[in-house]
Design a protein around this motif. Structure first.
Motif, PDB file in Angstrom:
ATOM      1  N   ILE A 260      39.139 -15.922  -9.657  1.00 28.52           N
ATOM      2  CA  ILE A 260      40.491 -15.379  -9.789  1.00 28.52           C
ATOM      3  C   ILE A 260      40.497 -13.933  -9.311  1.00 28.52           C
ATOM      4  CG2 ILE A 260      42.341 -14.828 -11.420  1.00 28.52           C
ATOM      5  CD1 ILE A 260      41.226 -17.066 -13.209  1.00 28.52           C
ATOM      6  N   THR A 261      41.427 -13.603  -8.442  1.00 25.62           N
ATOM      7  CA  THR A 261      41.581 -12.241  -7.944  1.00 25.62           C
ATOM      8  C   THR A 261      42.918 -11.696  -8.419  1.00 25.62           C
ATOM      9  OG1 THR A 261      40.261 -12.757  -5.984  1.00 25.62           O
ATOM     10  CG2 THR A 261      41.634 -10.771  -5.892  1.00 25.62           C
ATOM     11  N   VAL A 262      42.904 -10.465  -8.932  1.00 25.95           N
ATOM     12  CA  VAL A 262      44.111  -9.860  -9.489  1.00 25.95           C
ATOM     13  C   VAL A 262      44.328  -8.473  -8.888  1.00 25.95           C
ATOM     14  CG1 VAL A 262      43.794 -11.126 -11.650  1.00 25.95           C
ATOM     15  CG2 VAL A 262      42.959  -8.772 -11.467  1.00 25.95           C
ATOM     16  N   ARG A 263      45.583  -8.022  -8.929  1.00 25.87           N
ATOM     17  CA  ARG A 263      45.937  -6.690  -8.464  1.00 25.87           C
ATOM     18  C   ARG A 263      46.446  -5.873  -9.654  1.00 25.87           C
ATOM     19  NH1 ARG A 263      49.412  -8.053  -5.082  1.00 25.87           N
ATOM     20  NH2 ARG A 263      48.194  -7.845  -3.138  1.00 25.87           N
ATOM     21  N   PRO A 264      45.680  -4.877 -10.117  1.00 32.04           N
ATOM     22  CA  PRO A 264      46.147  -4.055 -11.248  1.00 32.04           C
ATOM     23  C   PRO A 264      47.329  -3.197 -10.839  1.00 32.04           C
ATOM     24  CG  PRO A 264      44.084  -3.191 -10.373  1.00 32.04           C
ATOM     25  CD  PRO A 264      44.338  -4.482  -9.654  1.00 32.04           C
ATOM     26  N   ASP A 265      48.134  -2.816 -11.845  1.00 30.97           N
ATOM     27  CA  ASP A 265      49.350  -2.063 -11.559  1.00 30.97           C
ATOM     28  C   ASP A 265      49.078  -0.599 -11.261  1.00 30.97           C
ATOM     29  OD1 ASP A 265      48.552  -1.473 -14.163  1.00 30.97           O
ATOM     30  OD2 ASP A 265      50.598  -1.183 -14.880  1.00 30.97           O
ATOM     31  N   GLN A 266      47.849  -0.135 -11.498  1.00 32.58           N
ATOM     32  CA  GLN A 266      47.446   1.230 -11.174  1.00 32.58           C
ATOM     33  C   GLN A 266      45.944   1.231 -10.960  1.00 32.58           C
ATOM     34  OE1 GLN A 266      47.781   3.948 -14.673  1.00 32.58           O
ATOM     35  NE2 GLN A 266      48.644   2.152 -15.704  1.00 32.58           N
ATOM     36  N   PRO A 267      45.406   2.283 -10.345  1.00 30.76           N
ATOM     37  CA  PRO A 267      43.965   2.293 -10.049  1.00 30.76           C
ATOM     38  C   PRO A 267      43.120   1.957 -11.271  1.00 30.76           C
ATOM     39  CG  PRO A 267      45.029   4.149  -8.983  1.00 30.76           C
ATOM     40  CD  PRO A 267      46.078   3.510  -9.854  1.00 30.76           C
ATOM     41  N   TYR A 268      42.116   1.143 -11.058  1.00 28.93           N
ATOM     42  CA  TYR A 268      41.241   0.690 -12.143  1.00 28.93           C
ATOM     43  C   TYR A 268      39.803   1.063 -11.793  1.00 28.93           C
ATOM     44  CZ  TYR A 268      39.344  -2.288 -15.823  1.00 28.93           C
ATOM     45  OH  TYR A 268      38.693  -2.742 -16.944  1.00 28.93           O
ATOM     46  N   PRO A 269      39.280   2.148 -12.366  1.00 34.76           N
ATOM     47  CA  PRO A 269      37.908   2.573 -12.046  1.00 34.76           C
ATOM     48  C   PRO A 269      36.879   1.775 -12.843  1.00 34.76           C
ATOM     49  CG  PRO A 269      38.917   4.123 -13.569  1.00 34.76           C
ATOM     50  CD  PRO A 269      39.976   3.095 -13.254  1.00 34.76           C
ATOM     51  N   PHE A 270      35.849   1.290 -12.166  1.00 42.48           N
ATOM     52  CA  PHE A 270      34.765   0.577 -12.844  1.00 42.48           C
ATOM     53  C   PHE A 270      33.534   0.632 -11.963  1.00 42.48           C
ATOM     54  CE2 PHE A 270      36.326  -2.534  -9.906  1.00 42.48           C
ATOM     55  CZ  PHE A 270      35.251  -3.341  -9.599  1.00 42.48           C
ATOM     56  N   LEU A 271      32.414   0.190 -12.497  1.00 44.30           N
ATOM     57  CA  LEU A 271      31.156   0.131 -11.759  1.00 44.30           C
ATOM     58  C   LEU A 271      30.725  -1.318 -11.602  1.00 44.30           C
ATOM     59  CD1 LEU A 271      29.186   3.014 -13.540  1.00 44.30           C
ATOM     60  CD2 LEU A 271      30.428   3.128 -11.359  1.00 44.30           C
ATOM     61  N   PHE A 292      33.184  -8.316 -13.653  1.00 41.04           N
ATOM     62  CA  PHE A 292      33.747  -8.141 -12.319  1.00 41.04           C
ATOM     63  C   PHE A 292      32.825  -8.832 -11.322  1.00 41.04           C
ATOM     64  CE2 PHE A 292      35.128  -4.399 -14.737  1.00 41.04           C
ATOM     65  CZ  PHE A 292      36.510  -4.542 -14.623  1.00 41.04           C
ATOM     66  N   ALA A 293      33.414  -9.607 -10.427  1.00 38.57           N
ATOM     67  CA  ALA A 293      32.624 -10.399  -9.479  1.00 38.57           C
ATOM     68  C   ALA A 293      32.487  -9.727  -8.130  1.00 38.57           C
ATOM     69  CB  ALA A 293      33.254 -11.778  -9.306  1.00 38.57           C
ATOM     70  N   SER A 303      38.077  -9.184  -8.930  1.00 41.86           N
ATOM     71  CA  SER A 303      37.801 -10.622  -8.975  1.00 41.86           C
ATOM     72  C   SER A 303      36.964 -10.973 -10.195  1.00 41.86           C
ATOM     73  CB  SER A 303      37.069 -11.074  -7.705  1.00 41.86           C
ATOM     74  OG  SER A 303      37.905 -10.943  -6.566  1.00 41.86           O
ATOM     75  N   PHE A 304      37.187 -12.182 -10.711  1.00 41.64           N
ATOM     76  CA  PHE A 304      36.445 -12.690 -11.862  1.00 41.64           C
ATOM     77  C   PHE A 304      36.072 -14.140 -11.612  1.00 41.64           C
ATOM     78  CE2 PHE A 304      39.623  -9.633 -13.335  1.00 41.64           C
ATOM     79  CZ  PHE A 304      38.830  -8.703 -13.987  1.00 41.64           C
ATOM     80  N   HIS A 305      34.915 -14.544 -12.152  1.00 41.75           N
ATOM     81  CA  HIS A 305      34.515 -15.942 -12.169  1.00 41.75           C
ATOM     82  C   HIS A 305      34.694 -16.433 -13.604  1.00 41.75           C
ATOM     83  CE1 HIS A 305      31.594 -15.420  -8.502  1.00 41.75           C
ATOM     84  NE2 HIS A 305      32.837 -15.059  -8.233  1.00 41.75           N
ATOM     85  N   VAL A 306      35.487 -17.444 -13.801  1.00 39.19           N
ATOM     86  CA  VAL A 306      35.802 -17.916 -15.151  1.00 39.19           C
ATOM     87  C   VAL A 306      35.446 -19.386 -15.268  1.00 39.19           C
ATOM     88  CG1 VAL A 306      37.584 -18.162 -16.907  1.00 39.19           C
ATOM     89  CG2 VAL A 306      37.707 -16.274 -15.262  1.00 39.19           C
ATOM     90  N   LYS A 307      34.665 -19.703 -16.280  1.00 43.14           N
ATOM     91  CA  LYS A 307      34.331 -21.095 -16.593  1.00 43.14           C
ATOM     92  C   LYS A 307      35.095 -21.513 -17.838  1.00 43.14           C
ATOM     93  CE  LYS A 307      30.504 -24.189 -17.841  1.00 43.14           C
ATOM     94  NZ  LYS A 307      30.787 -25.201 -16.821  1.00 43.14           N
ATOM     95  N   ALA A 308      35.812 -22.611 -17.757  1.00 46.27           N
ATOM     96  CA  ALA A 308      36.553 -23.123 -18.910  1.00 46.27           C
ATOM     97  C   ALA A 308      35.581 -23.777 -19.878  1.00 46.27           C
ATOM     98  CB  ALA A 308      37.609 -24.126 -18.454  1.00 46.27           C
TER      99      ALA A 308
END
Length: 471
Positions: A260-271, A292-293, A303-308
């Motif tokens: 799943i790929t998403v677009r945050p509404d404002q900058p999202y800083p991460f490592l 984070f993928a 992006s995220f990898h999600v297992k149900a």
């Protein structure tokens, strides 16, 4: 870590419509109604026992068998004022573990030893007191409280274990305080929680409870809560309590795994290597953790990898219900399983299942830094079908000669992933990263230590935080 993470949130968390005050969550309009597990009840993440009453809208989820009809009439502990300056002696202000436990630590650990065998009763009683004495708080908690009960005990055990180690405990509490912002936690919630917590402890640790022990708990809780409040206040100056994010792509790789790929509404800083908490519109106030993928991207997409997982609320919603255009919420980034760019040591990365997600992100991070350090990736799966991202990893290997990717399939190799890693050594000059189900993390730790990699050079996220989603 990988598919889902669980932090040990303290029981003061509340949800809000703006991240700063309590209120009903109304930031979304679900496309579909919340799904139910077989039997008609809302699903819970695999590995958790359902609460006695986990139906949405329940107001008495955790009333213990012996809860008083009027908890106000029960003996009250020493009143807890709003946290301020830590009391003298609280947490024994030290910067490293001491060989001899402090008096407060001895008392607190004695109480924990007494209540641990009856943990379910203690936590149920605590929440019953909290919701009766402070009914306004009930509507701000998740409808099903089974996961919340577990988090309370784990938080107490962690605090008791590190009560004399300020460096470890403060870092842990600061992360909790920052994470609680997304629930709308406010400083005035802490005294209410402390009052009910100590009432519950005094009831079930009656064999060892006395005035000195109560005073030790009041001192420790006052200091603990102040650390969390201060961390939240400092974080408020730097970042929002949460981010809205729109789903832009939903790629179902297998019947139960989605990228799943998403677009945050404002900058999202991460490592690269970190994770975040995710809340969906179908299950308000229920947050689950996903890695984070990918490394940070110039277009800002995540992006995220999600297992149900069976009966998993959030994971099933993300895999089977989410579609492009849906809006989810993200908490702040967390996790220390990141690349150390100050060294040129090789990296040994072991990922099982969707645990490949943060490893992929770290490989991209190393490539973007222009480094050519050796990176050995072991991608474990039960069957060929479970290697849902192997093509991506092989393309990365083709583009970067310093990267080696090995797929280890249990049903073909007739050996578990940690055993395969051990056979390909030696690894004593490598920094190791483990990402996968709790069982793989535990066996992987043993395997890596046995081949000479010291514990301080093995990075992974808390096994306990993973257990709820992976067990």
């Amino acid at each position: 870590m990988l598919e889902a993470r669980h932090t040990m949130d303290a029981p003061t968390t509340t949800s809000a419509d703006n991240g700063t005050s309590g209120g009903e969550v109304d930031w979304f309009t679900p496309r579909n109604k919340p799904m139910t597990a077989p039997g008609g009840e809302p699903g819970t993440e695999e590995g958790h026992r359902p609460a006695a009453d986990s139906r949405p809208g329940s107001t008495d989820t955790d009333v213990p068998d012996q809860a008083p009809e009027n908890p106000h009439a029960a003996p009250k502990p020493t009143p807890l004022a709003a946290p301020s300056t830590p009391a003298p002696g609280a947490l024994r202000q030290v910067s490293a573990p001491t060989e001899e436990a402090s008096p407060d630590a001895i008392l607190i650990r004695s109480a924990m030893a007494e209540i641990t065998p009856v943990a379910d009763k203690v936590t149920s009683y605590f929440y019953a007191l909290l919701f009766v004495r402070y009914p306004d708080l009930r509507s701000l908690f998740p409808a099903a409280m089974d996961t919340q009960r577990d988090r309370l005990l784990r938080a107490l055990l962690t605090a008791a274990e590190h009560i004399d180690n300020t460096d470890v405990l403060v870092d842990y509490l600061q992360n909790l305080g920052r994470g609680h912002r997304k629930y709308g936690t406010r400083p005035e919630h802490y005294p209410a929680v402390g009052e009910c917590l100590i009432s519950a402890l005094s009831k079930y640790a009656v064999g060892v409870w006395n005035a000195d022990m109560e005073a030790a708990w009041v001192r420790a809780y006052t200091t603990i809560s102040q650390v969390m409040i201060d961390a939240a206040a400092a974080d408020e100056l730097r970042a929002p309590a949460w981010w809205y994010a729109e789903v832009v792509t939903h790629d179902l790789r297998t019947p139960d795994v989605a990228v799943i790929t998403v677009r945050p509404d404002q900058p999202y800083p991460f490592l690269a290597g970190q994770y975040t908490s995710v809340e969906t519109p179908w299950w308000p106030r229920i947050w689950r953790h996903y890695s984070f993928a990918s490394a940070p991207r110039s277009d800002g997409l995540l992006s995220f990898h999600v297992k149900a997982v069976p009966a998993g609320w959030v994971s099933n919603a993300l895999v089977h219900r989410a579609r492009p255009g849906d809006i989810i919420r993200l908490g702040p980034p967390a996790g220390s399983m990141t690349v150390d760019h100050t060294t040129d040591s090789g990296l040994l990365c072991v990922g099982g299942g969707t645990g490949i997600a943060p490893i992929k992100a770290m490989v991209e991070d190393i490539a973007e830094h222009g480094e050519r350090r050796s990176v050995e990736v072991f991608y474990g799966a039960r069957t060929d079908h479970d290697l849902y991202d192997i093509d991506t990893m092989l393309r990365l290997q083709q583009a970067h000669p310093w990267l080696s990717v090995r797929a280890i399939i249990d049903q073909q190799a007739h050996q578990q992933l940690p055993d395969a890693v051990r056979d390909f050594g030696p690894w004593n000059e490598y920094d190791a990263y483990l990402s996968g189900p709790p069982g793989m993390i535990r066996s992987g730790l043993n395997a890596l230590r046995s081949v000479g990699i010291p514990s301080e050079r093995i990075r992974h996220d808390s096994v306990e935080e993973l257990a709820a989603a992976w067990s």
